[in-house]
Design a protein around this motif. Structure first.
Motif, PDB file in Angstrom:
ATOM      1  N   GLN A 165      30.664  -0.779  23.081  1.00  0.00           N
ATOM      2  CA  GLN A 165      32.186   0.026  22.145  1.00  0.00           C
ATOM      3  C   GLN A 165      32.926  -0.768  22.553  1.00  0.00           C
ATOM      4  O   GLN A 165      33.432  -0.635  23.994  1.00  0.00           O
ATOM      5  CB  GLN A 165      31.990   1.494  23.339  1.00  0.00           C
ATOM      6  CG  GLN A 165      30.962   2.338  22.825  1.00  0.00           C
ATOM      7  CD  GLN A 165      30.498   2.473  21.642  1.00  0.00           C
ATOM      8  OE1 GLN A 165      32.012   3.056  21.268  1.00  0.00           O
ATOM      9  NE2 GLN A 165      29.762   2.981  21.002  1.00  0.00           N
ATOM     10  N   PRO A 166      33.051  -2.149  21.729  1.00  0.00           N
ATOM     11  CA  PRO A 166      34.410  -3.311  22.507  1.00  0.00           C
ATOM     12  C   PRO A 166      35.545  -2.412  22.685  1.00  0.00           C
ATOM     13  O   PRO A 166      35.725  -1.627  21.839  1.00  0.00           O
ATOM     14  CB  PRO A 166      34.404  -3.881  21.174  1.00  0.00           C
ATOM     15  CG  PRO A 166      33.579  -3.562  20.645  1.00  0.00           C
ATOM     16  CD  PRO A 166      32.966  -2.470  20.913  1.00  0.00           C
ATOM     17  N   ASP A 167      35.974  -3.542  23.068  1.00  0.00           N
ATOM     18  CA  ASP A 167      37.912  -2.748  23.600  1.00  0.00           C
ATOM     19  C   ASP A 167      39.014  -3.816  23.295  1.00  0.00           C
ATOM     20  O   ASP A 167      38.944  -4.918  23.582  1.00  0.00           O
ATOM     21  CB  ASP A 167      38.444  -2.014  24.666  1.00  0.00           C
ATOM     22  CG  ASP A 167      39.680  -1.368  24.893  1.00  0.00           C
ATOM     23  OD1 ASP A 167      40.237  -1.313  23.802  1.00  0.00           O
ATOM     24  OD2 ASP A 167      39.991  -1.093  25.792  1.00  0.00           O
ATOM     25  N   THR A 168      40.239  -3.205  22.090  1.00  0.00           N
ATOM     26  CA  THR A 168      40.882  -4.879  22.434  1.00  0.00           C
ATOM     27  C   THR A 168      42.132  -4.941  23.529  1.00  0.00           C
ATOM     28  O   THR A 168      42.700  -5.633  23.447  1.00  0.00           O
ATOM     29  CB  THR A 168      41.953  -4.232  20.919  1.00  0.00           C
ATOM     30  OG1 THR A 168      42.590  -2.996  21.190  1.00  0.00           O
ATOM     31  CG2 THR A 168      40.914  -4.088  19.962  1.00  0.00           C
ATOM     32  N   ASP A 169      42.086  -3.575  24.664  1.00  0.00           N
ATOM     33  CA  ASP A 169      43.183  -4.201  25.574  1.00  0.00           C
ATOM     34  C   ASP A 169      42.281  -4.843  26.511  1.00  0.00           C
ATOM     35  O   ASP A 169      40.910  -5.620  27.184  1.00  0.00           O
ATOM     36  CB  ASP A 169      42.648  -2.382  26.232  1.00  0.00           C
ATOM     37  CG  ASP A 169      43.666  -2.564  27.289  1.00  0.00           C
ATOM     38  OD1 ASP A 169      44.592  -1.997  27.161  1.00  0.00           O
ATOM     39  OD2 ASP A 169      43.094  -3.126  28.353  1.00  0.00           O
ATOM     40  N   GLU A 170      42.739  -6.240  26.918  1.00  0.00           N
ATOM     41  CA  GLU A 170      43.304  -6.975  27.130  1.00  0.00           C
ATOM     42  C   GLU A 170      42.765  -6.557  29.006  1.00  0.00           C
ATOM     43  O   GLU A 170      41.814  -7.411  29.603  1.00  0.00           O
ATOM     44  CB  GLU A 170      44.557  -8.167  27.177  1.00  0.00           C
ATOM     45  CG  GLU A 170      44.256  -9.788  27.990  1.00  0.00           C
ATOM     46  CD  GLU A 170      45.393 -10.259  28.089  1.00  0.00           C
ATOM     47  OE1 GLU A 170      45.752 -11.269  28.278  1.00  0.00           O
ATOM     48  OE2 GLU A 170      46.692 -10.038  27.246  1.00  0.00           O
ATOM     49  N   GLY A 171      43.753  -6.138  29.207  1.00  0.00           N
ATOM     50  CA  GLY A 171      43.006  -5.594  30.728  1.00  0.00           C
ATOM     51  C   GLY A 171      41.673  -5.348  30.464  1.00  0.00           C
ATOM     52  O   GLY A 171      40.767  -5.502  31.791  1.00  0.00           O
TER      53      GLY A 171
END
Length: 255
Positions: free
Chosen positions: A22-28
């Protein structure tokens, strides 16, 4: 690896797998995922060092005990008997060989045995006529050298094991903190997707003190269609079939 660190290590692996799926684009959040993987990898390396230290400690301790028995039964008994024979003929120095190393600490035993060896080397010419075997005296030196090596192995293993254990505890605490940081973002991401939210909760749980009990690493939160907020989330137990139910067992949050 101690049970607590082992449970945190397993949880970290599950969190990494879930995050990859479940990859996320949120850098943090991406940085947190990378940190989880880094900590899990470090825990694996440190656990190997911890195990090696434990093995060395056990091997050194076993060798010390075995060598002490061999030294007492062989060379030390030989020197003591030679001393008795010498003292019966009026050689007063022979009496000193009757004070054999006993069941004192390993350090005291080694000191006493080394002193006995050194004196026998000085008195060797006199003791030869009372049956002193130079070969046995030489064997004593060899056995004491091996005893020294066993002491060093056990001490080094103990030090390595303790250091690795402390490091694993620190890494486990760091891992728990990172996962709790990720929890807020994932609850936001999946607030409209009960299935994925439940999967995240399952991945980020750690076992309780008693078998089969799991609690979420983050702050308890109501999942649509689930128990009220504040209720520990039940996760299917990984215990073998036939394991008694764990209702009423103690639960606790991750460190």
């Amino acid at each position: 690896m101690r049970a607590e660190s082992s449970r945190m290590y397993e949880m970290g692996g599950r969190v990494g797998m879930f995050s990859d799926g479940q990859p996320d684009t949120d850098e943090g959040h991406q940085m947190s995922v990378a940190k989880v993987k880094e900590v899990v990898a470090r825990m694996k390396v440190v656990a190997t060092l911890q195990r090696a230290g434990l093995v060395d400690k056990g091997a050194g301790s076993a060798e010390k005990a075995r060598l002490r028995r061999e030294i007492l039964a062989g060379p030390i008994a030989h020197l003591a008997e030679v001393g008795r024979r010498a003292s019966r003929t009026g050689y007063e120095q022979g009496r000193t060989y009757r004070y054999k190393p006993g069941a004192q600490s390993y350090v005291a035993f080694l000191t006493a045995a080394r002193s006995m060896q050194a004196k026998a080397q000085v008195d060797a010419k006199v003791l030869l006529k009372f049956g002193l075997s130079e070969a046995v005296l030489g064997q004593l030196g060899e056995l004491l050298d091996r005893f020294d090596a066993a002491v060093l192995l056990a001490d080094a293993g103990r030090t390595a094991h303790r250091g690795a254990t402390r490091q694993l505890d620190q890494l486990a605490r760091e891992l728990g903190s990172v996962v709790r940081t990720m929890d807020g973002r994932n609850r936001q991401r999946f607030q409209e997707n009960p299935q994925l939210l439940a999967s995240w909760i399952s991945a980020s749980t750690v076992l309780g003190r008693k078998r089969g009990v799991q609690v979420h690493a983050g702050t308890p939160m109501a999942v649509p269609g689930s128990a009220p907020a504040g209720t520990p989330v039940a996760v299917p137990s990984t215990a073998p079939a036939g394991t008694p139910a764990t209702g009423g067992d103690e639960v606790r949050p991750a460190t």
